[in-house]
Motif scaffolding. Structure first.
Motif, PDB file in Angstrom:
ATOM      1  N   UNK A 130       0.819  -1.217   0.000  1.00 62.74           N
ATOM      2  CA  UNK A 130       0.000   0.000   0.000  1.00 62.74           C
ATOM      3  C   UNK A 130       0.853   1.268   0.000  1.00 62.74           C
ATOM      4  N   UNK A 131       1.983   1.221   0.691  1.00 58.38           N
ATOM      5  CA  UNK A 131       2.811   2.400   0.810  1.00 58.38           C
ATOM      6  C   UNK A 131       3.477   2.844  -0.477  1.00 58.38           C
ATOM      7  N   UNK A 132       3.435   1.998  -1.514  1.00 54.00           N
ATOM      8  CA  UNK A 132       4.079   2.355  -2.780  1.00 54.00           C
ATOM      9  C   UNK A 132       3.231   3.299  -3.619  1.00 54.00           C
ATOM     10  N   UNK A 133       1.917   3.324  -3.375  1.00 54.76           N
ATOM     11  CA  UNK A 133       1.011   4.096  -4.220  1.00 54.76           C
ATOM     12  C   UNK A 133       0.810   5.495  -3.631  1.00 54.76           C
ATOM     13  N   UNK A 134       1.771   6.360  -3.928  1.00 56.45           N
ATOM     14  CA  UNK A 134       1.769   7.726  -3.403  1.00 56.45           C
ATOM     15  C   UNK A 134       1.815   8.705  -4.569  1.00 56.45           C
ATOM     16  N   UNK A 135       0.980   9.725  -4.513  1.00 59.26           N
ATOM     17  CA  UNK A 135       1.017  10.780  -5.528  1.00 59.26           C
ATOM     18  C   UNK A 135       2.198  11.700  -5.227  1.00 59.26           C
ATOM     19  N   UNK A 136       3.150  11.764  -6.151  1.00 56.71           N
ATOM     20  CA  UNK A 136       4.349  12.577  -5.955  1.00 56.71           C
ATOM     21  C   UNK A 136       4.996  12.877  -7.301  1.00 56.71           C
ATOM     22  N   UNK A 137       5.762  13.924  -7.342  1.00 58.89           N
ATOM     23  CA  UNK A 137       6.522  14.269  -8.538  1.00 58.89           C
ATOM     24  C   UNK A 137       8.020  14.089  -8.304  1.00 58.89           C
ATOM     25  N   UNK A 138       8.370  13.353  -7.257  1.00 60.03           N
ATOM     26  CA  UNK A 138       9.773  13.104  -6.920  1.00 60.03           C
ATOM     27  C   UNK A 138      10.170  11.728  -7.466  1.00 60.03           C
ATOM     28  N   UNK A 139      11.113  11.708  -8.379  1.00 60.84           N
ATOM     29  CA  UNK A 139      11.555  10.454  -8.985  1.00 60.84           C
ATOM     30  C   UNK A 139      12.521   9.714  -8.070  1.00 60.84           C
ATOM     31  N   UNK A 140      12.543   8.391  -8.190  1.00 60.19           N
ATOM     32  CA  UNK A 140      13.549   7.621  -7.464  1.00 60.19           C
ATOM     33  C   UNK A 140      14.916   7.936  -8.058  1.00 60.19           C
ATOM     34  N   UNK A 141      15.958   7.723  -7.294  1.00 52.35           N
ATOM     35  CA  UNK A 141      17.304   7.989  -7.799  1.00 52.35           C
ATOM     36  C   UNK A 141      17.682   6.957  -8.858  1.00 52.35           C
ATOM     37  N   UNK A 142      18.564   7.353  -9.727  1.00 55.19           N
ATOM     38  CA  UNK A 142      19.033   6.438 -10.767  1.00 55.19           C
ATOM     39  C   UNK A 142      19.725   5.230 -10.149  1.00 55.19           C
ATOM     40  N   UNK A 143      20.412   5.456  -9.056  1.00 54.84           N
ATOM     41  CA  UNK A 143      21.096   4.357  -8.370  1.00 54.84           C
ATOM     42  C   UNK A 143      20.088   3.324  -7.858  1.00 54.84           C
ATOM     43  N   UNK A 144      18.984   3.811  -7.268  1.00 52.33           N
ATOM     44  CA  UNK A 144      17.948   2.895  -6.774  1.00 52.33           C
ATOM     45  C   UNK A 144      17.320   2.121  -7.926  1.00 52.33           C
ATOM     46  N   UNK A 145      17.016   2.825  -8.997  1.00 55.95           N
ATOM     47  CA  UNK A 145      16.387   2.170 -10.149  1.00 55.95           C
ATOM     48  C   UNK A 145      17.292   1.089 -10.734  1.00 55.95           C
ATOM     49  N   UNK A 146      18.577   1.380 -10.839  1.00 56.08           N
ATOM     50  CA  UNK A 146      19.510   0.403 -11.407  1.00 56.08           C
ATOM     51  C   UNK A 146      19.688  -0.803 -10.486  1.00 56.08           C
TER      52      UNK A 146
END
Length: 246
Positions: A130-146
């Motif tokens: 549930x905690x993943x579904x948040x309205x935001x305009x802040x992107x995850x870091x490239x390091x986290x995504x990779x």
């Protein structure tokens, strides 16, 4: 929340049925009788609950805990911090997680345990996160995504949209990337499943959400948004933006 008979709207009903699938709240049965969409949501939730409940009724050996020796009083005592109080959404997420963990544990103990379909597992996982579904305009870091989406597994084109959540999760026994992008009506969850082939699109129906599992190469992608999200528009962009590299 409005609970008066014949005045309950769809939003009120979906919130109430998520907390009380038995539909014992006032006005629920009357609303479901005249609203096919909410009735379908109720039936879908009850079917998933029934499958998990059936799995949890399987008898398993009693757990025997050995007796521990008595420990003499000592000054070396650690004071624990107060227990964290979970909000209702967090409690439901934990409950779904424990239910799934119990279910898969029982599957290992009993081959006759009822199997959850891939669609049911995806919906249950969504309820757990549930905690993943948040309205935001802040992107995850490239390091986290990779760290979540390995280049040895998949490549993601920036055209997919703003990625605001990225975590490795487990669905059907496989570790997969769980991403969230922002749709027009709220967060949209993406589950990249390179080892889960499907023959064709599978419709996903959950409490207040709608989505689809689409085939992509040798795997599939689950795309789930809010009830009013136009999933078909997002699906084309997502499918065009993800490429398996293995």
């Amino acid at each position: 929340m409005n609970r008066q008979t014949n005045t309950m709207n769809c939003e009120d009903y979906i919130e109430a049925i998520a907390a009380d699938p038995a539909e014992t709240f006032a006005g629920g049965a009357e609303h479901a009788q005249v609203c096919p969409t909410c009735r379908a949501e109720r039936d879908s939730l009850r079917q998933l609950d029934a499958r998990i409940a059936a799995a949890l009724t399987i008898s398993v050996p009693d757990l025997r805990v050995p007796e521990l020796p008595e420990i003499a009083p000592s000054d070396n005592v650690v004071t624990l911090a107060p227990r964290r109080q979970f909000s209702t959404p967090a409690w439901f997420g934990l409950a779904a997680g424990f239910a799934l963990a119990a279910y898969f544990g029982l599957v290992l103990l009993n081959a006759n345990a009822p199997e959850l379909s891939l669609s049911e597992q995806v919906i249950a996982h969504l309820d757990h996160e549930l905690g993943s579904r948040v309205v935001t305009q802040v992107a995850v870091s490239e390091r986290t995504l990779q760290s979540v989406v390995s280049k040895d597994e998949a490549e993601i084109d920036p055209g997919i949209g703003l990625i605001t959540y990225a975590r490795s999760c487990v669905v059907n026994g496989n570790a997969i990337p769980h991403l969230v992008i922002q749709g027009k009506n709220g967060p949209v969850t993406l589950l990249l499943m390179p080892d889960e082939p499907v023959d064709g699109p599978l419709t996903l129906e959950g409490v207040s959400v709608n989505g689809v599992i689409l085939p992509l190469g040798h795997g599939s992608i689950a795309i789930i948004g809010e009830r009013d999200e136009k999933i078909e528009e997002i699906s084309n962009r997502v499918i065009d933006s993800v490429k398996w590299t293995t």
